[in-house]
Design a protein around this motif. Structure first.
Motif, PDB file in Angstrom:
ATOM      1  N   ASN A   1      30.514  35.382  82.204  1.00 48.75           N
ATOM      2  CA  ASN A   1      31.387  35.581  81.643  1.00 48.75           C
ATOM      3  C   ASN A   1      31.252  35.476  80.227  1.00 48.75           C
ATOM      4  O   ASN A   1      31.958  36.142  78.655  1.00 48.75           O
ATOM      5  N   SER A   2      29.980  34.777  79.067  1.00 51.04           N
ATOM      6  CA  SER A   2      30.471  34.457  77.797  1.00 51.04           C
ATOM      7  C   SER A   2      28.320  34.505  78.077  1.00 51.04           C
ATOM      8  O   SER A   2      27.687  34.626  77.796  1.00 51.04           O
ATOM      9  N   VAL A   3      28.675  35.458  76.218  1.00 50.70           N
ATOM     10  CA  VAL A   3      27.376  35.605  76.161  1.00 50.70           C
ATOM     11  C   VAL A   3      26.924  34.951  75.349  1.00 50.70           C
ATOM     12  O   VAL A   3      25.525  35.201  75.467  1.00 50.70           O
ATOM     13  N   ARG A   4      27.507  33.915  75.270  1.00 49.66           N
ATOM     14  CA  ARG A   4      27.093  33.651  73.896  1.00 49.66           C
ATOM     15  C   ARG A   4      25.685  32.327  75.075  1.00 49.66           C
ATOM     16  O   ARG A   4      24.749  31.547  74.925  1.00 49.66           O
ATOM     17  N   SER A   5      26.424  31.714  76.544  1.00 52.50           N
ATOM     18  CA  SER A   5      26.360  30.546  77.278  1.00 52.50           C
ATOM     19  C   SER A   5      25.447  31.683  78.495  1.00 52.50           C
ATOM     20  O   SER A   5      24.610  30.468  79.073  1.00 52.50           O
ATOM     21  N   ASP A   6      26.176  32.757  78.534  1.00 53.82           N
ATOM     22  CA  ASP A   6      25.309  33.223  80.369  1.00 53.82           C
ATOM     23  C   ASP A   6      24.085  34.580  79.960  1.00 53.82           C
ATOM     24  O   ASP A   6      23.053  34.577  80.636  1.00 53.82           O
ATOM     25  N   ILE A   7      24.448  35.295  78.884  1.00 55.03           N
ATOM     26  CA  ILE A   7      23.979  36.510  78.268  1.00 55.03           C
ATOM     27  C   ILE A   7      22.969  36.586  77.224  1.00 55.03           C
ATOM     28  O   ILE A   7      20.737  36.775  77.707  1.00 55.03           O
ATOM     29  N   LEU A   8      23.076  35.295  76.193  1.00 54.57           N
ATOM     30  CA  LEU A   8      22.026  35.988  75.521  1.00 54.57           C
ATOM     31  C   LEU A   8      20.496  34.776  75.878  1.00 54.57           C
ATOM     32  O   LEU A   8      19.270  35.165  75.768  1.00 54.57           O
ATOM     33  N   PRO A   9      21.036  33.530  76.060  1.00 55.88           N
ATOM     34  CA  PRO A   9      19.473  32.812  76.073  1.00 55.88           C
ATOM     35  C   PRO A   9      19.178  32.988  77.423  1.00 55.88           C
ATOM     36  O   PRO A   9      17.465  32.672  77.479  1.00 55.88           O
ATOM     37  N   ALA A  10      19.815  34.149  79.078  1.00 51.35           N
ATOM     38  CA  ALA A  10      18.869  34.669  80.073  1.00 51.35           C
ATOM     39  C   ALA A  10      18.123  35.375  79.300  1.00 51.35           C
ATOM     40  O   ALA A  10      17.605  35.598  79.945  1.00 51.35           O
ATOM     41  N   LEU A  11      18.718  36.650  78.491  1.00 52.86           N
ATOM     42  CA  LEU A  11      17.553  37.651  77.996  1.00 52.86           C
ATOM     43  C   LEU A  11      16.167  36.770  77.085  1.00 52.86           C
ATOM     44  O   LEU A  11      15.256  37.239  77.415  1.00 52.86           O
ATOM     45  N   GLU A  12      16.638  35.682  76.420  1.00 54.84           N
ATOM     46  CA  GLU A  12      15.803  35.327  76.101  1.00 54.84           C
ATOM     47  C   GLU A  12      15.234  34.295  77.040  1.00 54.84           C
ATOM     48  O   GLU A  12      12.974  34.547  76.393  1.00 54.84           O
ATOM     49  N   ALA A  13      15.331  34.222  77.376  1.00 57.65           N
ATOM     50  CA  ALA A  13      14.276  33.059  78.947  1.00 57.65           C
ATOM     51  C   ALA A  13      13.759  34.215  79.319  1.00 57.65           C
ATOM     52  O   ALA A  13      12.666  34.315  80.783  1.00 57.65           O
ATOM     53  N   GLY A  14      13.838  35.617  79.886  1.00 57.79           N
ATOM     54  CA  GLY A  14      12.641  37.530  79.844  1.00 57.79           C
ATOM     55  C   GLY A  14      13.821  37.652  81.291  1.00 57.79           C
ATOM     56  O   GLY A  14      13.897  38.799  81.800  1.00 57.79           O
ATOM     57  N   ALA A  15      14.532  36.810  81.237  1.00 58.52           N
ATOM     58  CA  ALA A  15      15.465  37.511  83.227  1.00 58.52           C
ATOM     59  C   ALA A  15      16.572  38.900  82.294  1.00 58.52           C
ATOM     60  O   ALA A  15      17.335  38.655  80.793  1.00 58.52           O
TER      61      ALA A  15
END
Lengths: 230, 230
Positions: free
Chosen positions: A175-189
């Motif tokens: 539910n957190s764009v900052r913690s769950d979404i952006l860094p996961a996308l950056e990691a390639g997920a």
């Protein structure tokens, strides 16, 4: 695309959390009514929480300490009678609050766990998060649990390498764009954003609409179909 | 015997910890001198800490909250002036205290890390333990770090299975018989006890002298030779 692993955030993704913080903050406002207007209290508490975040990290114990510090400051170090004891009690009650999975969570996780490795990835107090997972009854659905002090791209790389087949074959849902979404996308997920009605001010960030590995879902109930369509 | 993995406790094995708690407790006694004799204070604090352990777990934040609770109780909820603010400050200082490896630690770990996988296995606040490891300069010597809410036999089984080749080919080294030695032996690992001059009352237990997989060492400096002789 072959997805092998699904990471799930815990607080406000699997069960209520921010609501409980807000209710406690309401109670704190009532306790402090004679000493500070609500707006002043909220601003000062937010500042003190932010200043303490580096030392206390995330979770109820740090929040309780920050409420006490705010109370001491706004009463000029002259907190009356039971005030501090009441704040301590409010913190202990947060830690022993029953945990109920949010609507749709049981069914979605049950379905996902039959096809993918589920990994719980969450910040907060180590002991309290473990206790909440146990109380939720969801523990057996997870192949692994990672309670971390910070969620950045390297966290997701490490966790999905350790418990799955790498971030490229993993989905992160939270539910957190900052913690769950952006860094996961950056990691390639891949990343699925399931908004919760409330969000902690420190967690606000822009939704990456249009990103090829991103989806915003109205409910966690939509997650199994989205993952299986990747 | 082939040893592949060496687990190490952190607090009071790699760096001072209990000393810092005792010094803070001395300071707490001085702050409370007008309200309670030291003996009463110590007993009440120990009771409150024990009662809160299930909710707060191990670490500085829970200790700080327990000191505040003790102060409120022993002043009849009438803590004067700066008392609570001073306790909060003492807690924050514990969290930002510099970390110095104990004598012999650098050399022993450097030597061990060339032949074995080193795993840090510790209780306490997640964020604080990560910060202490970073501040100690020892982080690069460890293949893995596990910060756990409880140290029992199943913890050691799980950690040595995940990061090594099972407990049967692992050594655990620490200063607590109750948390580091007995459960590691129960899991099937070897265990090296390196006493620290102080021990937290909750951690006291009988030394398993004579156990075939156990040794008591005078210093961590003796650990590399003991492990390589197994």
């Amino acid at each position: 695309m072959r997805i092998t692993t699904v990471g799930l955030d815990a607080d406000d993704t699997l069960w209520h959390n921010e609501t409980l913080f807000r209710l406690t903050q309401d109670r704190f406002r009532a306790l402090m009514a004679d000493h500070a207007p609500s707006e002043v209290l909220d601003v000062r508490l937010a500042e003190i929480e932010k200043r303490n975040l580096r030392l206390y990290g995330y979770g109820v114990k740090g929040f309780t300490l920050s409420m006490i510090e705010t109370a001491m400051e706004l009463t000029g170090n002259e907190a009356p009678g039971r005030l501090i004891a009441d704040i301590l009690a409010a913190g202990r009650e947060m830690l022993s609050e029953p945990v109920e999975p949010l609507p749709g969570v049981d069914k979605a996780l049950d379905e996902l766990s039959q096809k993918y490795r589920l990994v719980l990835i969450t910040k907060g107090d180590l002991l309290h998060q473990e206790q909440k997972l146990a109380a939720s009854g969801l523990g057996d659905l997870f192949a692994a649990v990672e309670i971390v002090s910070e969620k950045d791209a390297s966290t997701y790389e490490r966790v999905f390498a350790r418990h799955g087949t790498g971030a490229g074959e993993a989905v992160m849902c939270g539910n957190s764009v900052r913690s769950d979404i952006l860094p996961a996308l950056e990691a390639g997920a891949y990343a699925a954003y399931v908004p919760y009605p409330l969000i902690w001010a420190h967690e606000v960030a822009d939704v990456p609409t249009g990103h090829p590995r991103f989806a915003e879902l109205a409910s966690i109930s939509e997650l199994p179909a989205w993952v299986s369509g990747l």
